[in-house]
Design a protein around this motif. Structure first.
Motif, mmCIF file in Angstrom:
data_model
loop_
_atom_site.group_PDB
_atom_site.id
_atom_site.type_symbol
_atom_site.label_atom_id
_atom_site.label_comp_id
_atom_site.label_asym_id
_atom_site.label_seq_id
_atom_site.Cartn_x
_atom_site.Cartn_y
_atom_site.Cartn_z
ATOM 1 N N PRO A 176 0.812 -1.224 0.000
ATOM 2 C CA PRO A 176 0.000 0.000 0.000
ATOM 3 C C PRO A 176 0.846 1.275 0.000
ATOM 4 O O PRO A 176 0.475 2.276 -0.610
ATOM 5 C CB PRO A 176 -0.819 -0.096 1.293
ATOM 6 N N PHE A 177 1.991 1.225 0.669
ATOM 7 C CA PHE A 177 2.874 2.390 0.691
ATOM 8 C C PHE A 177 3.423 2.665 -0.710
ATOM 9 O O PHE A 177 3.437 3.814 -1.167
ATOM 10 C CB PHE A 177 4.008 2.168 1.698
ATOM 11 N N VAL A 178 3.854 1.601 -1.399
ATOM 12 C CA VAL A 178 4.336 1.747 -2.780
ATOM 13 C C VAL A 178 3.209 2.264 -3.666
ATOM 14 O O VAL A 178 3.412 3.164 -4.484
ATOM 15 C CB VAL A 178 4.907 0.412 -3.313
ATOM 16 N N GLY A 179 2.008 1.715 -3.480
ATOM 17 C CA GLY A 179 0.862 2.193 -4.255
ATOM 18 C C GLY A 179 0.590 3.671 -4.016
ATOM 19 O O GLY A 179 0.296 4.416 -4.958
ATOM 20 N N GLY A 180 0.694 4.101 -2.761
ATOM 21 C CA GLY A 180 0.504 5.514 -2.447
ATOM 22 C C GLY A 180 1.546 6.407 -3.108
ATOM 23 O O GLY A 180 1.219 7.476 -3.623
ATOM 24 N N LEU A 181 2.785 5.955 -3.092
ATOM 25 C CA LEU A 181 3.845 6.729 -3.752
ATOM 26 C C LEU A 181 3.601 6.823 -5.251
ATOM 27 O O LEU A 181 3.808 7.886 -5.867
ATOM 28 C CB LEU A 181 5.214 6.110 -3.472
ATOM 29 N N LEU A 182 3.170 5.724 -5.862
ATOM 30 C CA LEU A 182 2.879 5.742 -7.300
ATOM 31 C C LEU A 182 1.716 6.687 -7.612
ATOM 32 O O LEU A 182 1.776 7.450 -8.587
ATOM 33 C CB LEU A 182 2.572 4.329 -7.793
#
Length: 160
Positions: free
Chosen positions: A130-136
């Motif tokens: 989810p953190f990677v998704g948020g950054l993307l």
């Protein structure tokens, strides 16, 4: 925009791709396989099977990717200092690069050979993904915002 301006735009685009694509490959390759020590691979459990790439090949890919990512970053910094690269685009590149680095680390955690349950894989999926998704999403939203501003400026300039 003149021929020089087009050339610089293409160069900064290539540099941005080198940075964003090179960083996760560099982290993945240079981190190496994260298997539990002292046991043969046949006795380890895997959340996801690692790719059939030797550690030496992965390290070589990681080294080349690191050089390319650093070169891309250096070109972008120089272009920013010379005014040829709009510094606001760092707000796009930074989260995309960070997401890639986290994805590279996460892939090594997900493919680590362990005994029993891979707690790190669960954390990588529950927290890291989810953190990677948020950054993307942040990078995409910022890119769309900057593109929208550019279109708005060009539209208002042509109306005058």
């Amino acid at each position: 925009m003149g021929k020089r301006g087009t050339h610089l735009t293409r160069l900064t685009a290539v540099a941005a791709v080198l940075l964003v694509v090179g960083a996760p490959v560099a982290v993945w390759g240079l981190m190496g396989q994260q298997n539990a020590q002292g046991l043969p691979a046949s006795e380890l459990d895997y959340a996801f099977q690692p790719p059939g790439i030797s550690d030496g090949t992965a390290a070589a890919l990681g080294g080349v990717a690191l050089v390319l990512a650093v070169a891309g970053a250096a070109l972008l910094v120089l272009a920013s200092l010379r005014g040829a690269f709009d510094h606001r685009w760092w707000g796009v590149l930074a989260p995309l690069t960070a997401a890639g680095v986290l994805a590279g680390v996460g892939w090594r955690v997900l493919t680590a050979g362990v005994i029993g349950a891979n707690i790190g894989a669960g954390l990588a999926l529950l927290v890291g993904a989810p953190f990677v998704g948020g950054l993307l999403l942040w990078g995409l939203a910022r890119a769309l915002w900057l593109a929208w501003e550019r279109v708005g400026r060009q539209g208002s300039a042509s109306a005058v």
